[in-house]
Design a protein around this motif. Structure first.
Motif, PDB file in Angstrom:
ATOM      1  N   ARG A   2      29.460   6.712  22.005  1.00 12.37           N
ATOM      2  CA  ARG A   2      30.320   7.843  21.701  1.00 12.37           C
ATOM      3  C   ARG A   2      30.327   8.853  22.847  1.00 12.37           C
ATOM      4  O   ARG A   2      29.383   8.935  23.638  1.00 12.37           O
ATOM      5  N   ASP A   3      31.386   9.618  22.911  1.00 10.81           N
ATOM      6  CA  ASP A   3      31.525  10.636  23.948  1.00 10.81           C
ATOM      7  C   ASP A   3      30.377  11.634  23.874  1.00 10.81           C
ATOM      8  O   ASP A   3      29.908  11.995  22.791  1.00 10.81           O
ATOM      9  N   GLY A   4      29.947  12.094  25.034  1.00  9.07           N
ATOM     10  CA  GLY A   4      28.890  13.089  25.091  1.00  9.07           C
ATOM     11  C   GLY A   4      27.500  12.509  25.231  1.00  9.07           C
ATOM     12  O   GLY A   4      26.538  13.246  25.458  1.00  9.07           O
ATOM     13  N   VAL A   5      27.358  11.178  25.090  1.00 15.00           N
ATOM     14  CA  VAL A   5      26.060  10.527  25.261  1.00 15.00           C
ATOM     15  C   VAL A   5      25.904  10.141  26.729  1.00 15.00           C
ATOM     16  O   VAL A   5      26.617   9.275  27.232  1.00 15.00           O
ATOM     17  N   ASP A   6      25.000  10.813  27.420  1.00 17.17           N
ATOM     18  CA  ASP A   6      24.806  10.565  28.846  1.00 17.17           C
ATOM     19  C   ASP A   6      23.652   9.608  29.125  1.00 17.17           C
ATOM     20  O   ASP A   6      23.662   8.885  30.116  1.00 17.17           O
ATOM     21  N   ASP A   7      22.642   9.625  28.253  1.00 12.90           N
ATOM     22  CA  ASP A   7      21.455   8.816  28.495  1.00 12.90           C
ATOM     23  C   ASP A   7      21.659   7.425  27.896  1.00 12.90           C
ATOM     24  O   ASP A   7      21.555   7.230  26.680  1.00 12.90           O
ATOM     25  N   GLU A   8      21.947   6.456  28.757  1.00 14.43           N
ATOM     26  CA  GLU A   8      22.211   5.099  28.290  1.00 14.43           C
ATOM     27  C   GLU A   8      20.942   4.266  28.123  1.00 14.43           C
ATOM     28  O   GLU A   8      20.978   3.221  27.468  1.00 14.43           O
ATOM     29  N   ARG A  63      20.177   8.028  17.894  1.00 15.12           N
ATOM     30  CA  ARG A  63      20.958   9.230  18.173  1.00 15.12           C
ATOM     31  C   ARG A  63      20.324  10.473  17.574  1.00 15.12           C
ATOM     32  O   ARG A  63      20.410  11.562  18.142  1.00 15.12           O
TER      33      ARG A  63
END
Length: 355
Positions: free
Chosen positions: A148-154, A314
């Motif tokens: 989802r948008d806004g998740v930077d840490d993969e 999350r």
């Protein structure tokens, strides 16, 4: 770590290629193309190495043939989607499930994605996998999950591809862990630690971690293990349980010795949940277990719990990024394999490779 600056010729990509037992190379391969309308091509941004990849490298999985690109975990960006893909489009960030599933066949309708009639564990096994710059994902609508948008840490999301659902489904759910249970997890590697993390969803009374590596046991303690056993596991666990044994014994290594430990420590009415990938036969002591109401389960991860686990990651309730000990550039794949293959010496759990 610094990556090499090699560039592949047009129409090719770099990939980790299996060339038979104990032979691998980081070499040029053709970029994958859409073969069916339900395919998607994903540009890998992060991937990892799994214990099953090491089993393949040892020659334990004969279905893997010379020339196969290994790997079945990762996150990336859709670069191309077939005309039959409706849930994803180019530019979408996605998690790749280690299990490919059509979602329509009888096994899929039962939630047994690992036995999909046109999928299952095929990535890095029967078709080319994720340890490359690009990968083709069949049945993309049911085999990819959106980031989802806004998740930077993969990085935590790479753990959701395989290792977290494997520990949860094959160990915790198959073992039917219940509140108050005494659980023993034999093997404090990444899969065993994933079982440790997710077993705590059900509030067991004790979680015993068994391993010969003191460093891994100390990690297990920080993850919530209540007792650590390094030597004489059968004797120590039977003493600890007053001779009764454990309610759930989870095998998380895949060798005869650890399977034997589980048989020796399980209580009457208990569960043995096998997770480990076994390359050799094991002895089943049915002459001792037949009258003890033991349930023995095996399973190849189905990844049906990925949506549930994504919610826990999350929310921060589960933090699988704590399993990550080493980082490499994607072009340093050979060095990453050396490190992961010498896990005890390098104190490695999971490695992350970034494109």
């Amino acid at each position: 770590m610094k990556a090499t600056n090699e560039k592949s010729p047009a129409g090719t990509m770099k990939a980790l290629v299996y060339h038979g037992a104990n032979r691998r190379a980081w070499e040029d391969k053709p970029k994958p193309a859409i073969l069916k309308p339900t395919d998607a091509i994903v540009k890998i941004t992060k991937t990892t190495i799994c214990g099953s990849d090491l089993h393949i490298m040892k020659g334990d999985v004969p279905e893997v043939t010379d020339g196969r690109i290994l790997g079945h975990e990762g996150v990336g960006i859709v670069s191309e989607a077939g005309s039959g893909v409706s849930n994803f489009k180019p530019g979408d960030r996605v998690i790749i499930s280690c299990i490919t599933s059509c979602g329509k066949c009888d096994p899929c309708k039962k939630g047994m994605y690992s036995h999909c009639s046109d999928g299952g564990w095929i990535l890095g096994h029967l078709i080319d996998g994720t340890q490359a710059e690009y990968v083709r994902i069949p049945h993309a609508d049911n085999s990819l999950y959106p980031i989802r948008d806004g998740v930077d840490d993969e990085e935590p999301l790479v753990m959701v591809s395989d290792i977290l659902p494997t520990g949860f489904e094959c160990g915790v759910l198959n073992g039917q862990v219940k509140p108050g249970d005494t659980v023993a997890i034999v093997g404090a590697g990444p899969v065993g630690l994933s079982a440790l993390l997710t077993a705590q969803f059900y509030s067991p009374g004790e979680i015993i971690m068994v391993d010969t590596d003191e460093g891994r046991l100390e990690v297990a303690k920080t993850f919530g293990a209540t007792k650590l056993v390094r030597t004489n596991p059968v004797e120590e666990i039977m003493k600890f349980t007053g001779g009764k044994g454990v309610d759930v014994a989870i095998e998380a290594v895949g060798v005869p010795a650890t399977f034997a430990i589980c048989q020796s420590i399980v209580a009457a009415g208990g569960h043995i949940a096998n997770i480990g990938v076994h390359g050799k036969s094991v002895e089943l002591h049915l002459e001792k277990l037949w009258s003890s109401n033991i349930t023995l389960t095996t399973r190849l991860v189905d990844t049906v719990t990925i949506p549930l686990l994504l919610k826990t990651v999350r929310s921060g309730k589960v933090q699988p990024q704590r399993l990550i000990t080493h980082h490499f550039a994607l072009n340093d794949m050979m060095k990453a394999y050396d490190t992961f293959g010498n896990a005890a010496k390098e104190k490695a759990l999971k490695v992350i490779l970034t494109a």
